[in-house]
Design an enzyme around this catalytic site. Sequence first.
Site, mmCIF file in Angstrom:
data_model
loop_
_atom_site.group_PDB
_atom_site.id
_atom_site.type_symbol
_atom_site.label_atom_id
_atom_site.label_comp_id
_atom_site.label_asym_id
_atom_site.label_seq_id
_atom_site.Cartn_x
_atom_site.Cartn_y
_atom_site.Cartn_z
ATOM 1 N N LYS A 141 4.501 -2.405 8.576
ATOM 2 C CA LYS A 141 5.622 -1.608 8.087
ATOM 3 C C LYS A 141 6.896 -2.434 8.218
ATOM 4 C CE LYS A 141 7.989 2.832 8.666
ATOM 5 N NZ LYS A 141 7.984 4.121 9.395
ATOM 6 N N VAL A 197 0.823 -1.223 0.000
ATOM 7 C CA VAL A 197 0.000 0.000 0.000
ATOM 8 C C VAL A 197 0.848 1.259 0.000
ATOM 9 C CG1 VAL A 197 -1.984 -1.080 1.090
ATOM 10 C CG2 VAL A 197 -0.210 -0.080 2.529
ATOM 11 N N GLY A 198 2.172 1.121 0.164
ATOM 12 C CA GLY A 198 3.003 2.311 0.153
ATOM 13 C C GLY A 198 4.447 2.000 0.456
ATOM 14 N N GLY A 235 11.449 1.694 4.283
ATOM 15 C CA GLY A 235 10.819 0.410 4.073
ATOM 16 C C GLY A 235 9.502 0.520 3.345
ATOM 17 N N ASP A 250 9.255 14.958 11.098
ATOM 18 C CA ASP A 250 9.009 14.631 9.692
ATOM 19 C C ASP A 250 7.515 14.705 9.379
ATOM 20 O OD1 ASP A 250 9.729 14.032 7.117
ATOM 21 O OD2 ASP A 250 9.785 11.859 7.413
ATOM 22 N N GLY A 307 8.290 3.986 1.734
ATOM 23 C CA GLY A 307 8.848 5.167 2.365
ATOM 24 C C GLY A 307 10.356 5.120 2.393
ATOM 25 N N VAL A 326 5.074 -0.649 3.311
ATOM 26 C CA VAL A 326 3.916 -0.933 4.143
ATOM 27 C C VAL A 326 2.977 -1.855 3.366
ATOM 28 C CG1 VAL A 326 1.958 0.048 5.394
ATOM 29 C CG2 VAL A 326 4.110 1.314 5.274
#
Length: 833
Positions: A565, A540-541, A546, A671, A543, A548
Amino acid sequence: MYLNDNQLSGPIPESLGRLSKLEMLALQVNHLRGNIPRTIFNLSSLVQIGVEMNELEGTLPSDLGNALPKIQYLILALNHLTGSIPASIANATTMYSIDLSGNNFTGIVPPEIGTLCPNFLLLNGNQLTASRVQDWEFITLLTNCTSLWGVTLQNNRLGGALPNSIANLSEHLQLLDLRFNEISNRIPDGIGNFPKLIKLGLSSNRFTGLIPDNIGRLTMLQFLTLDNNLLSGMMPSSLGNLTQLQHLSVNNNNLDGPLPASLGNLQRLVSATFSNNKLSGPLPGEIFSLSSLSFVLDLSRNQFSSSLPSEVGGLTKLTYLYMHNNKLAGALPDAISSCQSLMELRMDGNSLNSTIPVSISKMRGLELLNLTKNSLTGAIPEELGLMKGLKELYLGHNNLSLQIPETFISMTSLYQLDISFNHLDGQVPTHGVFSNLTGFQFVGNNKLCGGIQELHLPSCQVKSNRRILQIIRKAGILSASVILVCFILVLLVFYLKKRLRPLSSKVEIVASSFMNQMYPRISYSDLAKATNGFTSNNLVGTGRYGSVYKGRMRFKNSVSDVAVKVFDLEQSGSSKSFVAECKALSKIQHRNLVGVITCCSCPNLNQNDFKALVFEFMPYGSLDRWIHPDIDPSSPVKVLTLMQRLNIALDIGAALDCLHNNCQPAIVHCDLKPSNILLGDNMVAHVGDFGLAKIVTDPAGEQLINSKSSVGIMGTIGYVAPEYGEGGQISPYGDVYSFGKVPTHDMFSDGLTLQKYAEMAYPELLIDIVDPRMLSVENAWGEINSVITAVTRLALVCSRRRPTDRLCMREVVAEIQTIRASYVEEINKIVSD
């Protein structure tokens, strides 16, 4: 000629009337005074006259329509013009829109205006009158106008009965507003003959009789205001056909009987007010199942009976819930704690006869809670003292007993507390709201004692045996000494181990400690099974450190969606990020922080190190994908309304306020950006990704742990505070900067920054920096302009270059709450108007 919004003052020069070829005269939004020169109205070339929002006065010439054969737009609104509306205006047969609103025109509306057939006839906000049937003849003549779209007559002195001919107006009619007049008699039965009508305003008149059943034929209606009349009888079930309705107000009438269950069909309803009628019977669960209700539900001052249904928990977006002065009995259901967006809850003046449920303390956004004049029993729950945002708490005139909770002392926001006329006893604290003579009401509790001297309460009697107290005191001192020595030894051992242990061991200690608290142990195989082997279909994503994955896992007796994650341990800094997240997440819990379930630090199937965190799954994804749809062009366009954006901003601010001010020591996120904001159920925002988070020993940031980065700028370009790039200390003010900032863009070059661009646009050209997609779901720029202005001003303050020039996050949250409350009030005003 376009000279609008140029701060022009003084009279309009008569020389403009000599510009024989002038077609458009745009002088709106200035400070022009005096009369409109007669020469202007003699310019036969004019197509448009726009002089609204000035300070012009005088009367209109009687032959106005004769000399303007080409005029299409006559916009004279919001001035000080007087006299009557000239009948000759009907001779301007090319007219498209007439706007004379917001002046002081008197007399009747000339019947001839009905023969003109404009698309819009806007006459609201004057002193126009009607008392006889003949005075409404212009409406009858307007029935021949097939292209009529809007008629506004509100805020005048129109009286008498509304002619039945109004039902024969154009089927294209979208706006009919008759509010704040003196119109009497019944609402014509043909009021439902307008299939495209969006707004129907009939409030604040003298209408009598029933609400016509055929009002349910207005299937495109979004605004319906019937409040402040003399309407009677039952509400028609046909109201349930108005499935596009957003605002419904029928308060302050003589309506009776139950609420129709068909109201449960109004799945787009934002606000609904039914107060001050004679409505009765049990509260229908259907009205509480309307998850779209986000502003107000007002059922107060009626005769509703029975208990509050558990369906009330479905109002997860609602801001104000008023049910005071009814005949409600029984207990407050625990389900009410699901109403996490509530700011005000009023249940006073009923017959509630249970204890106060502890679950109310979960409503952390609540600012006002009123339970006075019921029959509540038992103790006041100590958990109420955990509601840090509560400002007003009214518990008077009940049967509450035992002592005042000590937790109330720490409620710094509480400034009104009413516990009068109960059966409370014991000592009254001396700090917080208890030191406020005007804010603390306590009379009628004869067993209270202590408190500040100004309360004039008797001193509290100490009944403890002095010998026993001495023994207890000595034993306590001895026990405390032993515990202190043991604690120092443990700290010393831990410190020595920490100094000698490598990073990989530290990671294992943090992860082990994290899991040994309250979090379940899981293995690599558990996560692989939950995510179908970490396949791309579950991704799903991605970063910095790493990826997710979405998964499904069983915990205890339930199965739920999770976000896993997985840290890329080949990426430099990922192990430190894992440690930082474990440390931060083990210290904090808040409804607006991503909820951690557990972590995993173990070998994978190839015996390589594997580290992952497991979070609650957020069904609506990241905020980034909502405000930057170009990230994933293949996904459907997602649009956030202004209210949703304010709620999300408030959620984020509440999370940061918790990190900065409620955590000891304080935590700085470092962040903050839209991709780290996740949207859960009911679009509640959660702050996540604590991989760069830093723990500071002082909220102001003077003394810091790991306060400077050895790897460069902390955070993401476009959001990172400028002081971090200059080697400055990490502090909560860096998060404030990120909160007020949006990223860079190719258009910002040669010294032009987003802040400078916003400052240049502020406040006149803010529409240029507003998400145009948001404007597509709002009713009008004018209605949201003040909110956008306030939000932009706050964002500019948050993103000031010097940290000390910015607000702290608690002040930011307070400002957003004020802005949202003002917007809510504006919406309410629009609905009532």
